[in-house]
Design an enzyme around this catalytic site. Structure first.
Site, short mmCIF file in Angstrom:
data_model
loop_
_atom_site.label_atom_id
_atom_site.label_comp_id
_atom_site.label_asym_id
_atom_site.label_seq_id
_atom_site.Cartn_x
_atom_site.Cartn_y
_atom_site.Cartn_z
N GLU A 190 -10.13 -7.81 0.33
CA GLU A 190 -11.58 -7.68 0.16
C GLU A 190 -12.31 -8.92 0.65
OE1 GLU A 190 -11.94 -6.40 -3.98
OE2 GLU A 190 -11.77 -4.33 -3.30
N ASP A 212 -7.24 1.79 -7.48
CA ASP A 212 -8.01 0.78 -8.21
C ASP A 212 -8.41 1.23 -9.61
OD1 ASP A 212 -9.26 -1.61 -8.64
OD2 ASP A 212 -11.02 -1.18 -7.43
N GLU A 245 -13.93 -0.97 -16.02
CA GLU A 245 -14.75 -0.82 -14.82
C GLU A 245 -15.00 0.65 -14.46
OE1 GLU A 245 -13.17 -2.81 -11.37
OE2 GLU A 245 -14.77 -2.09 -10.08
N GLU A 265 -17.30 -10.95 -13.26
CA GLU A 265 -17.11 -9.79 -12.39
C GLU A 265 -16.52 -8.67 -13.23
OE1 GLU A 265 -16.17 -10.62 -8.47
OE2 GLU A 265 -15.32 -8.64 -8.03
N GLU A 299 -11.82 11.64 -18.96
CA GLU A 299 -11.31 12.24 -17.72
C GLU A 299 -11.94 13.60 -17.47
OE1 GLU A 299 -7.05 12.90 -17.65
OE2 GLU A 299 -7.05 13.04 -15.47
N ASN A 345 -11.73 -13.70 -7.32
CA ASN A 345 -12.61 -14.01 -6.20
C ASN A 345 -13.15 -15.41 -6.46
OD1 ASN A 345 -12.44 -11.44 -4.87
ND2 ASN A 345 -13.75 -10.62 -6.48
C1 GCU Z 1 -11.91 -3.95 -7.76
C2 GCU Z 1 -13.17 -4.52 -8.34
C3 GCU Z 1 -13.49 -5.85 -7.75
C4 GCU Z 1 -12.29 -6.77 -7.84
C5 GCU Z 1 -11.09 -6.13 -7.19
C6 GCU Z 1 -9.82 -6.92 -7.38
O1 GCU Z 1 -12.12 -3.56 -6.45
O2 GCU Z 1 -14.23 -3.61 -8.14
O3 GCU Z 1 -14.57 -6.38 -8.45
O4 GCU Z 1 -12.54 -7.99 -7.23
O5 GCU Z 1 -10.87 -4.88 -7.80
O6 GCU Z 1 -8.98 -6.47 -8.17
O7 GCU Z 1 -9.61 -7.94 -6.75
#
Ligand code: GCU
Length: 684
Positions: free
Chosen positions: A291, A370, A398, A164, A516, A207
Site C-alpha cells: 500500500e 483484508d 474495521e 488508523e 454477516e 504505516n
Molecule cells: C487495511 C486497512 C489499512 C491498513 C492495512 C494494513 O487495508 O484499511 O488502514 O493500513 O489494512 O493492514 O496495513
C-alpha cells in the site's frame, strides 16, 4: 473511575453466595524466592484484586503465618514453595511463562509456583479470574503454559494522536506529536493486557509517517524507553514499527537498498542505540512494499533480502523482525480480470521459503484479502515450512461494524484456528501452524490490531471489550471455547446474575452471524464505503484500483477463483481443500461467491437460490439486530445504569443502520436481477 474503565479487572465485591466464606479466611499474600519487579507486580495485583473482591485490605505480608494465605514464589528458591511443589520444575515443566496453582488442604494455603517471574504474574491473574468468576479454589491443582510463544498486539496509533482504524477515541499513547503524559492510563492498559496473557506490543502504526520514523533515534528513544518500562512491569515486550526508507528519510543516505553496506551499517548503528536505551527491546514490525509503503522492491531486492538485513542488525541482541505479508498490487486496473489480489501474498512469499533468517517471522493476515466478515483462511499460513510465521487478526472492527455494531469475533477466530490446511496430512490445523508445532518453528504466535482508544471504557462499544479480552485468552490457549471466554468476560464485568449472563452471552454469540446476514453476502466482501469503510456501498470499490470486486451484473455475481476457468487461486490450497473450493457442488455456501461466479438463480446447498438467500438473510439480519436491542432493554435494572446505557445506545444505532444495509443491498440486487422476492417484501 468512569464506568467501563476497569473493564474485566473490576474486582467487584463478591457476594456471600459466591464463596465469600471460602476466601474470608485468607490473611494475605507472601512472595517467596524472588525479588524481581514482575513478582512484585503480581503480588500487588493479587492484593488489589483480593481487597476489592473481599471488601477488606488483603496485603502483602513478610512471612506466611498460621492463617491460610496465598504464596507466590519461584520453584527451587524457597522451602515453602518447594514443599508445596515437591516434584519441581523438572517434572512440572512450566517453562518461561507457565505456572502451577495448588491448594494445600492442611495449611489452607494456595500456592502460585513458577519457574519465572512472568509465570507468577499469569498465575496471579488466573487466581483472580477464578475468584471473580465464582469458582472455588478448594482442591485446586493445575499446570498452565501458554500455547503460543508470541501473543502480541499492534497499535495502529500515530503520534498526532489519531489511530488508523481506531473507533474508540484518540490514542492513549500520543497526543499532538508527543508521548502522552498520562502514564497511569498506559499502566492500566498493560494490566488489562497482561491479565489476558499478552506478552508483546508494537506501539506505533504499521504505516510509519515522518515523525514516527524518528522513534528509533536519540531524540525519541528515551520516551520510548519510558513506555517500555511500563509494559515490562507487566511482562510485555515493546516493538516498534519502522519505515523501510528511514536511512534515506532521516539517515542522510542516498539509498535504503538492503544490500548496500552503508544501509546495513546504518541499521546496525540504530539497533545498537536502541538496545543501549532498551536492553530488552522486542524488535521491528515492518510493512514494506505494501500500500505505497517503501520496501526492498524499489531496489530490485526481494523480501528475504529486505528482512534479513534488519534481522542481522537485531540478531546480536536477540531482537526479532516481524515482516508483514500484506503485499499486493494496490494499483490494479479494474478491467484486468487476470490479477487476483487474493493470490498475492502466497505468490510473493512462498518462493522465498528457506531464505529468511531465524529471527524473522512473517506476519500473515487470517484471510487472503483484508479482515472481512467472511473470508477463507489464508493459504499462505503453513505453506512455508522453513519459515517462522505468525497469524494476524483484527480486533479493531474495521469491517465488522466499527464498534458501533456488536460483533464478537472470537467465534470467527476459532473457525480460522480450527481450519485444517492438510498441509502435512489431516490435522494440520492453523492453530498448530501458528503455535509452531506443525513445522517445528523457532518463533510463532498471534498478532492482532488493537481496538482501544482514550474512550473511558477503552473500546467505545462496551461489548467490544470482549474481543480484546477474548483475543488474549485465545492467544494463550486456542482450545478455549468462544462461549467460555464470553462467559468469563461477562462475569468479570457484570457479576453473577444468571439471567444477565445468559442474555449477554447470547447477544455476543449470535452477533457475528447477525452482522454477516445484513452485510456482504456469501463471502463476497467489500461492499463498504471507500476510505472509511463504514456502511453499505455495493459498488464502492467496484471500479477502483484496490482489487476487491464482486462482478455483479444482471445475470449473476461472484469471483471465479477456480483453476478451471478463473484466477487459479484455489490451487494455493492443499487437497482436499483445493477440490472442495474448486467444485461448485462442494464449495461451502458461506464462501461461494468468494470462489465462484454464479447466476442469481444458482441453488445453494441450503436449497435456496442465491438471490433469495440474499433477500432472506438481509430481512432476517435486521430483525435479529432489532431483537438484540430488545434483549438488552430487558436487562435494565439488572446491571448498573451507566453501563446499560452505553450499550443500549449502540444497539439502537446498529438496529437502524442494519436497515440501511438491508435496503441498499436488497434493492441493488433486485434492480440488477429483476427477480422479485418470493415473499413479496418491500424493495425500493
Ligand atoms: C487495511 C486497512 C489499512 C491498513 C492495512 C494494513 O487495508 O484499511 O488502514 O493500513 O489494512 O493492514 O496495513
Amino acid at each position: 473511575a468512569e464506568y467501563g474503565y476497569d473493564a474485566w479487572l473490576r474486582y467487584r465485591s463478591i457476594e456471600p453466595g459466591e464463596r465469600r466464606e471460602e476466601f474470608n479466611r485468607f490473611s494475605g499474600i507472601v512472595v517467596e524466592g524472588t525479588d524481581e519487579p514482575l513478582a512484585h507486580t503480581a503480588a500487588r495485583e493479587l492484593s488489589r484484586g483480593l481487597s476489592g473482591m473481599l471488601g477488606r485490605e488483603v496485603s502483602v505480608l513478610e512471612h506466611a503465618g498460621d492463617a491460610p494465605c496465598f504464596v507466590l514464589g519461584r520453584l527451587g528458591r524457597s522451602p515453602i514453595i518447594d514443599g508445596m511443589f515437591p516434584e519441581g520444575e523438572a517434572s512440572l515443566g512450566l517453562g518461561r511463562e507457565g505456572y502451577a496453582l495448588r491448594h494445600e488442604p492442611g495449611s489452607g494455603r494456595i500456592a502460585i509456583g513458577a519457574d519465572s517471574d512472568a509465570g507468577l504474574l499469569y498465575g496471579a491473574f488466573d487466581v483472580l479470574r477464578r475468584i471473580g468468576t465464582g469458582q472455588s479454589l478448594k482442591g485446586l491443582n493445575i499446570v498452565e503454559r501458554p500455547v503460543n510463544g508470541l501473543r502480541m498486539l499492534n497499535q495502529w496509533d500515530n503520534m498526532d494522536g489519531s489511530i488508523e482504524r481506531g473507533y474508540a477515541g484518540s490514542s492513549i499513547f500520543y497526543e499532538k506529536n508527543r508521548f502522552t503524559q498520562n502514564l497511569e492510563r498506559l499502566r492500566d492498559y498493560a494490566r488489562l493486557l497482561a491479565s489476558t496473557g499478552i506478552n508483546a506490543i508494537a506501539i506505533n502504526n504499521v504505516n510509519v509517517h515522518r515523525i514516527e520514523t524518528e522513534l528509533i533515534t536519540e531524540a525519541l528513544l528515551p520516551e520510548v524507553a519510558k513506555v517500555a518500562e511500563i509494559f515490562r512491569m507487566y511482562g510485555i515486550k515493546l516493538f516498534l514499527s519502522i519505515n523501510y526508507a528511514a536511512p534515506l528519510e532521516i539517515g542522510g543516505l542516498s539509498t535504503a537498498d538492503p544490500l548496500e553496506p552503508e544501509v546495513a551499517a546504518w541499521w546496525r548503528e540504530r539497533a545498537a542505540e536502541i538496545y543501549r536505551t532498551i536492553p530488552d527491546f522486542g524488535g521491528f514490525l515492518v510493512k514494506a512494499d505494501s500500500e505505497n509503503r517503501p520496501g526492498p522492491f524499489t531496489y530490485g531486492r526481494d523480501h528475504a533480502d529486505g528482512a534479513n538485513m534488519l534481522a542481522e542488525a537485531l540478531e546480536p541482541y536477540g531482537g526479532l523482525v516481524i515482516w508483514r505479508c500484506f503485499v499486493y498490487n494496490c494499483k490494479q486496473d479494474w478491467r484486468d480480470r487476470k490479477t487476483d489480489r487474493a493470490r498475492a501474498a502466497y505468490d510473493h512469499f512462498v518462493p522465498l521459503d528457506g531464505r529468511f533468517k531465524e529471527n524473522v517471522i512473517l506476519q500473515v493476515k487470517n484471510g487472503p484479502i483484508d479482515f472481512q466478515v467472511r473470508e477463507p483462511v489464508s493459504p499462505l499460513l503453513g505453506a512455508m515450512p522453513l519459515t517462522n510465521q505468525m497469524i494476524e487478526f483484527q480486533v479493531t472492527q474495521e469491517y465488522t461494524g466499527q464498534q458501533h455494531h456488536v460483533c464478537y469475533l472470537v467465534p470467527q477466530w476459532k473457525e480460522v484456528l480450527d481450519f485444517d490446511s492438510h498441509l502435512k496430512g489431516e490435522g494440520s490445523t492453523v492453530k498448530r501452524i501458528v503455535d509452531g508445532t506443525l513445522h517445528a518453528s523457532r518463533y510463532s504466535g498471534f498478532a492482532a490490531v488493537s481496538n482501544i482508544g482514550c474512550d473511558a471504557n477503552w473500546t467505545g462499544h462496551l461489548l467490544a471489550q470482549a474481543n480484546l479480552y477474548g483475543y488474549g485468552r485465545l492467544a494463550w490457549n486456542p482450545e478455549l471455547s468462544a462461549e467460555g471466554i464470553a462467559d468469563e468476560w461477562i462475569r468479570l464485568v457484570f457479576g453473577s446474575d444468571e439471567r444477565v449472563i445468559q442474555v449477554i452471552r447470547g447477544i455476543l454469540m449470535d452477533s457475528w452471524s447477525i452482522y454477516e446476514k445484513y452485510t456482504a453476502p456469501l463471502g463476497i466482501g467489500f461492499m463498504v464505503n471507500p476510505n472509511h469503510h463504514y456502511g453499505p456501498n455495493v459498488d464502492g470499490y467496484e471500479y477502483s484500483m484496490w482489487g476487491t470486486y464482486h462482478f455483479a451484473d444482471c445475470r449473476g455475481i461472484g469471483v471465479d477463483r477456480t483453476i478451471a476457468t478463473g484466477t487459479g487461486y484455489t490451487s494455493q490450497y492443499a487437497e482436499p481443500n483445493q477440490s472442495r473450493y474448486e467444485t461448485l457442488e462442494t464449495c461451502p455456501d458461506e464462501l461461494l461467491l468468494f470462489f465462484h461466479h454464479v447466476p442469481y438463480t444458482h441453488v445453494l446447498q441450503s436449497g435456496k437460490t442465491v438471490i433469495q438467500h440474499i433477500y432472506d438473510t438481509h430481512f432476517e439480519g435486521v430483525e435479529q439486530a432489532g431483537k438484540l436491542a430488545e434483549l438488552w432493554a430487558g436487562l435494565s435494572g439488572l446491571i448498573e445504569e451507566p453501563l446499560h446505557r452505553q450499550v443500549a445506545e449502540r444497539l439502537a444505532e446498529q438496529a437502524e443502520h442494519a436497515k440501511e444495509w438491508r435496503d441498499q443491498i436488497n434493492t441493488y440486487f433486485y434492480r440488477k436481477s429483476g427477480i422479485p422476492d418470493q415473499q413479496g417484501r418491500r424493495m425500493y
